[in-house]
Motif scaffolding. Structure first.
Motif, PDB file in Angstrom:
ATOM      1  N   GLY A   2       0.801  -1.211   0.000  1.00 32.17           N
ATOM      2  CA  GLY A   2       0.000   0.000   0.000  1.00 32.17           C
ATOM      3  C   GLY A   2       0.838   1.267   0.000  1.00 32.17           C
ATOM      4  N   ALA A   3       0.125   2.358   0.047  1.00 33.81           N
ATOM      5  CA  ALA A   3       0.762   3.674   0.045  1.00 33.81           C
ATOM      6  C   ALA A   3       1.594   3.870   1.307  1.00 33.81           C
ATOM      7  N   GLU A   4       2.711   4.562   1.157  1.00 31.69           N
ATOM      8  CA  GLU A   4       3.582   4.840   2.300  1.00 31.69           C
ATOM      9  C   GLU A   4       3.462   6.267   2.796  1.00 31.69           C
ATOM     10  N   ASN A   5       2.778   7.139   2.044  1.00 35.03           N
ATOM     11  CA  ASN A   5       2.591   8.527   2.465  1.00 35.03           C
ATOM     12  C   ASN A   5       1.321   9.072   1.815  1.00 35.03           C
ATOM     13  N   PRO A   6       0.832  10.220   2.289  1.00 36.75           N
ATOM     14  CA  PRO A   6      -0.410  10.767   1.742  1.00 36.75           C
ATOM     15  C   PRO A   6      -0.359  11.011   0.226  1.00 36.75           C
ATOM     16  N   GLN A   7       0.786  11.433  -0.280  1.00 39.36           N
ATOM     17  CA  GLN A   7       0.891  11.707  -1.713  1.00 39.36           C
ATOM     18  C   GLN A   7       0.716  10.423  -2.533  1.00 39.36           C
ATOM     19  N   GLY A  17     -11.948  11.476  -6.610  1.00 42.06           N
ATOM     20  CA  GLY A  17     -11.622  11.303  -5.201  1.00 42.06           C
ATOM     21  C   GLY A  17     -10.467  12.179  -4.762  1.00 42.06           C
ATOM     22  N   GLN A  18      -9.514  12.410  -5.658  1.00 42.88           N
ATOM     23  CA  GLN A  18      -8.375  13.266  -5.328  1.00 42.88           C
ATOM     24  C   GLN A  18      -8.839  14.668  -4.943  1.00 42.88           C
ATOM     25  N   ALA A  19      -9.791  15.205  -5.671  1.00 37.69           N
ATOM     26  CA  ALA A  19     -10.292  16.554  -5.378  1.00 37.69           C
ATOM     27  C   ALA A  19     -10.969  16.591  -4.004  1.00 37.69           C
ATOM     28  N   TRP A  20     -11.791  15.612  -3.719  1.00 34.95           N
ATOM     29  CA  TRP A  20     -12.473  15.566  -2.424  1.00 34.95           C
ATOM     30  C   TRP A  20     -11.462  15.395  -1.291  1.00 34.95           C
ATOM     31  N   LEU A  21     -10.516  14.476  -1.447  1.00 32.47           N
ATOM     32  CA  LEU A  21      -9.510  14.267  -0.406  1.00 32.47           C
ATOM     33  C   LEU A  21      -8.723  15.540  -0.134  1.00 32.47           C
ATOM     34  N   THR A  22      -8.250  16.174  -1.187  1.00 35.57           N
ATOM     35  CA  THR A  22      -7.466  17.395  -1.034  1.00 35.57           C
ATOM     36  C   THR A  22      -8.266  18.458  -0.297  1.00 35.57           C
ATOM     37  N   GLU A  23      -9.524  18.604  -0.663  1.00 33.16           N
ATOM     38  CA  GLU A  23     -10.384  19.603  -0.024  1.00 33.16           C
ATOM     39  C   GLU A  23     -10.579  19.302   1.464  1.00 33.16           C
ATOM     40  N   PHE A  24     -10.865  18.061   1.806  1.00 34.21           N
ATOM     41  CA  PHE A  24     -11.153  17.745   3.204  1.00 34.21           C
ATOM     42  C   PHE A  24      -9.891  17.666   4.055  1.00 34.21           C
ATOM     43  N   TRP A  25      -8.773  17.249   3.481  1.00 37.25           N
ATOM     44  CA  TRP A  25      -7.524  17.309   4.244  1.00 37.25           C
ATOM     45  C   TRP A  25      -7.222  18.765   4.601  1.00 37.25           C
ATOM     46  N   ALA A  26      -7.378  19.649   3.631  1.00 41.00           N
ATOM     47  CA  ALA A  26      -7.118  21.075   3.876  1.00 41.00           C
ATOM     48  C   ALA A  26      -8.093  21.629   4.914  1.00 41.00           C
ATOM     49  N   TYR A  27      -9.339  21.204   4.843  1.00 40.33           N
ATOM     50  CA  TYR A  27     -10.348  21.666   5.795  1.00 40.33           C
ATOM     51  C   TYR A  27      -9.938  21.315   7.228  1.00 40.33           C
ATOM     52  N   VAL A  28      -9.500  20.076   7.447  1.00 38.87           N
ATOM     53  CA  VAL A  28      -9.076  19.659   8.785  1.00 38.87           C
ATOM     54  C   VAL A  28      -7.817  20.424   9.197  1.00 38.87           C
ATOM     55  N   GLU A  29      -6.863  20.518   8.304  1.00 33.42           N
ATOM     56  CA  GLU A  29      -5.596  21.176   8.634  1.00 33.42           C
ATOM     57  C   GLU A  29      -5.778  22.643   9.013  1.00 33.42           C
ATOM     58  N   GLN A  30      -6.800  23.298   8.472  1.00 29.24           N
ATOM     59  CA  GLN A  30      -7.088  24.692   8.821  1.00 29.24           C
ATOM     60  C   GLN A  30      -7.654  24.813  10.229  1.00 29.24           C
ATOM     61  N   ARG A  31      -8.209  23.731  10.750  1.00 27.81           N
ATOM     62  CA  ARG A  31      -8.916  23.789  12.023  1.00 27.81           C
ATOM     63  C   ARG A  31      -8.180  23.156  13.200  1.00 27.81           C
TER      64      ARG A  31
END
Length: 120
Positions: A2-7, A17-31
């Motif tokens: 499997g993947a070894e890092n978020p990228q 899915g990439q667009a949704w993931l990027t958006e929600f990761w950023a949303y959490v990181e802002q908060r």
């Protein structure tokens, strides 16, 4: 393997899915000050030394974006509030076409973060 890092994980999922993931990761990181960590080849925001003490995780399938948390009551409330969702006990699964679900999923994120002491 499997993947070894978020990228790597991001590169492995469908483009929608990439667009949704990027958006929600950023949303959490802002908060909240919690960084993504890998858990079973999937990026997650873990709030303590064990995921059993709280986390947010987002995954992307061929047709769905999925938000995961151990806060089962919040998961259930969110699934009830968004028409057409699916998912197991700890997940809310939304079809990519259902962009109207994003504000309610953001509220879910905020509710989980608030429960774990990251928001007032």
């Amino acid at each position: 393997m499997g993947a070894e890092n978020p990228q790597e994980y991001l590169a492995s999922v469908p483009e929608a899915g990439q667009a949704w993931l990027t958006e929600f990761w950023a949303y959490v990181e802002q908060r909240c000050p919690v960084s993504l960590t890998m858990f079973r080849s999937v990026p997650m925001f873990k709030f303590a030394d064990s995921y059993l003490k709280g986390y947010l995780m987002f995954t992307a399938t061929k047709t769905h974006f999925v938000a995961h948390a151990i806060d089962f009551d919040l998961v259930a409330e969110t699934r009830e509030a968004i028409k057409g969702t699916a998912g197991g006990k700890g997940s809310v699964s939304v079809k990519y076409a259902n962009t109207d679900a994003k504000p309610r999923l953001q509220q879910f994120v905020d509710d989980v973060l608030r429960r774990h002491g990251y928001l007032d």
